[in-house]
Design a protein around this motif. Structure first.
Motif, short mmCIF file in Angstrom:
data_model
loop_
_atom_site.label_atom_id
_atom_site.label_comp_id
_atom_site.label_asym_id
_atom_site.label_seq_id
_atom_site.Cartn_x
_atom_site.Cartn_y
_atom_site.Cartn_z
N GLY A 122 41.60 44.60 41.43
CA GLY A 122 40.94 45.58 40.59
C GLY A 122 41.96 46.51 39.97
N ARG A 123 41.77 46.82 38.68
CA ARG A 123 42.69 47.72 37.98
C ARG A 123 41.96 48.87 37.30
NH1 ARG A 123 46.54 44.39 34.21
NH2 ARG A 123 44.61 43.39 33.60
N GLY A 124 40.77 49.18 37.83
CA GLY A 124 40.06 50.35 37.32
C GLY A 124 39.33 50.11 36.02
N ASN A 125 39.12 48.86 35.63
CA ASN A 125 38.42 48.57 34.38
C ASN A 125 37.09 47.86 34.62
OD1 ASN A 125 39.49 46.18 35.22
ND2 ASN A 125 40.42 45.61 33.27
N ASN A 126 36.54 48.07 35.81
CA ASN A 126 35.20 47.57 36.15
C ASN A 126 35.08 46.06 36.16
OD1 ASN A 126 34.00 50.15 36.51
ND2 ASN A 126 33.93 50.37 34.29
N ARG A 127 36.17 45.36 36.27
CA ARG A 127 36.07 43.93 36.52
C ARG A 127 37.24 43.50 37.37
NH1 ARG A 127 38.36 42.36 31.28
NH2 ARG A 127 36.82 43.74 30.35
N LEU A 128 37.05 42.41 38.13
CA LEU A 128 38.10 41.88 38.99
C LEU A 128 38.80 40.72 38.29
CD1 LEU A 128 36.20 41.72 42.40
CD2 LEU A 128 37.99 43.33 41.77
N ALA A 129 40.13 40.65 38.49
CA ALA A 129 40.91 39.51 38.03
C ALA A 129 41.13 38.60 39.23
CB ALA A 129 42.25 39.97 37.46
N PHE A 130 40.80 37.32 39.07
CA PHE A 130 40.88 36.37 40.18
C PHE A 130 42.08 35.45 40.02
CE2 PHE A 130 36.93 36.66 42.63
CZ PHE A 130 36.18 37.51 41.84
N TYR A 140 27.63 40.92 36.67
CA TYR A 140 28.82 40.30 36.07
C TYR A 140 28.55 38.81 35.87
CZ TYR A 140 30.74 44.34 38.65
OH TYR A 140 30.97 45.59 39.18
N GLN A 192 40.83 42.14 46.89
CA GLN A 192 39.79 41.55 47.72
C GLN A 192 40.11 40.08 47.96
OE1 GLN A 192 36.11 42.30 45.63
NE2 GLN A 192 36.31 44.51 45.84
N GLY A 200 28.27 49.57 41.06
CA GLY A 200 29.09 49.35 39.87
C GLY A 200 30.55 49.60 40.14
N THR A 242 38.13 43.94 51.62
CA THR A 242 38.71 44.73 50.53
C THR A 242 39.80 45.60 51.12
OG1 THR A 242 36.60 44.84 49.35
CG2 THR A 242 38.28 46.46 48.75
N GLY A 283 41.08 29.69 37.74
CA GLY A 283 40.49 30.82 38.43
C GLY A 283 39.20 31.24 37.77
N LEU A 284 38.55 32.23 38.33
CA LEU A 284 37.34 32.75 37.73
C LEU A 284 37.70 33.57 36.50
CD1 LEU A 284 36.35 32.09 40.68
CD2 LEU A 284 34.71 33.94 40.34
N TYR A 295 30.05 42.18 31.53
CA TYR A 295 29.71 43.11 32.60
C TYR A 295 28.62 44.05 32.09
CZ TYR A 295 30.57 47.62 35.05
OH TYR A 295 30.45 48.82 35.72
N PHE A 330 36.52 36.16 33.65
CA PHE A 330 35.52 37.19 33.35
C PHE A 330 34.89 36.93 31.99
CE2 PHE A 330 33.52 41.23 33.03
CZ PHE A 330 33.73 41.69 31.73
N TYR A 372 31.79 42.10 45.15
CA TYR A 372 30.68 41.45 44.46
C TYR A 372 29.90 40.58 45.42
CZ TYR A 372 33.43 42.11 40.07
OH TYR A 372 34.14 42.60 39.00
N GLU A 395 35.10 46.94 42.29
CA GLU A 395 36.48 46.79 42.73
C GLU A 395 36.68 47.29 44.15
OE1 GLU A 395 38.05 47.68 38.22
OE2 GLU A 395 39.10 48.54 39.91
N GLU A 396 35.84 48.12 44.65
CA GLU A 396 35.95 48.61 46.01
C GLU A 396 34.87 48.02 46.91
OE1 GLU A 396 37.91 52.94 44.82
OE2 GLU A 396 36.14 52.83 46.10
N TYR A 413 30.92 35.34 35.33
CA TYR A 413 32.24 34.72 35.34
C TYR A 413 32.05 33.23 35.10
CZ TYR A 413 34.78 38.77 37.26
OH TYR A 413 35.37 40.00 37.44
N SER A 436 44.59 48.63 42.09
CA SER A 436 43.98 49.73 42.84
C SER A 436 43.29 49.21 44.10
CB SER A 436 42.98 50.47 41.96
OG SER A 436 42.00 49.59 41.46
N SER A 437 42.90 47.96 44.07
CA SER A 437 42.27 47.35 45.24
C SER A 437 42.48 45.85 45.17
CB SER A 437 40.77 47.65 45.28
OG SER A 437 40.11 47.03 44.20
#
Lengths: 110, 116
Positions: A92-100, B33, A33, B98, A48, B42-43, B48, B45, B105, B101-102, B35, A30-31
């Motif tokens: 971001g996939r809408g689950n409130n955490r980012l995958a790096f 968060y 960064q 919160g 972003t 990578g980082l 949260y 998670f 961080y 994602e947009e 990490y 969805s986003s």
């Protein structure tokens, strides 16, 4: 399994050259960064992008989000030593955490 | 505060000991968060926190790891009976709304944990 694959892992170039690094996935985001991390510091947000096909420019840095929202690229024009760092993409996939991803280590030689 | 503050910046501990890592987020940021960044990885998670909601603990690697956030502000990550594979940089981040994602961080400088 790494959700986001970044390539190349390491890149060394001369000051003034251009470079492009990539962030790829089989998943839709969805986003997306981009962050830059320097030794001993936390990552710092650069940009972003949220729309497929979106292009954003930040001075000499150009970021593109793929049309299908699965990949992204970062292009640096006329690189300078201050651009040296670890570039991390995060999705971001809408689950409130980012995958790096693991990052692209860029070294710009004066 | 002006930024996300983490302490200690470095911690060396013996295998089997417990450690506590502290994070002080930006004032007013509702989301926090944790990490973990290991060499060449990578980082990853860990956990949260969002306001008064129950934390998302789905990233904690084992029951030796726990975290709490008191008063919606400072957070502590505790690792019990540390193992050598726990050696990593532990990064804390916060975001205002919160919607990380947009909005992205803001990270602290991290705590480098070495288990010997």
């Amino acid at each position: 399994t790494q959700l986001l694959e970044q390539s190349p892992q390491f890149l060394s170039i001369q000051e003034g050259e251009n470079l492009t690094v990539y962030c790829n996935s089989s998943s839709v985001f969805s986003s997306l960064q981009w962050y830059r991390q320097e030794p001993g510091e936390g990552p710092v947000l650069l940009v972003t992008v949220v729309t497929g096909g979106e292009v954003k420019k930040l001075k000499r840095l150009t970021f593109q989000f793929g049309d299908a929202r699965k990949d992204s690229s970062l292009h640096i024009t006329a690189a300078q030593p201050g651009d040296t760092g670890l570039y991390l993409c995060a999705g971001g996939r809408g689950n409130n955490r980012l995958a790096f991803g693991k990052g692209n280590q860029v070294v710009v030689i004066p | 505060g002006a930024g996300v503050s983490q302490s200690p910046s470095n911690k060396v501990t013996e295998k089997g000991k417990d450690v506590e890592l502290r994070c002080d987020p930006i004032s007013g940021h509702t989301a926090l968060y944790w990490y973990r960044q290991s060499l060449g990885q990578g980082l990853e998670f860990l956990i949260y926190f969002q306001g008064n909601s129950a934390p998302d603990k789905s990233g904690l690697p084992s029951d030796r790891f726990s975290a709490e956030r008191t008063g919606g502000s400072v957070s502590t990550l505790t690792i019990q009976r540390t193992q050598q594979e726990d050696s990593a940089v532990y990064l804390c981040a916060s975001s205002l709304l919160g919607t990380g994602e947009e909005e992205g961080y803001t990270f602290g400088s991290g705590t480098r944990l070495t288990v010997v």
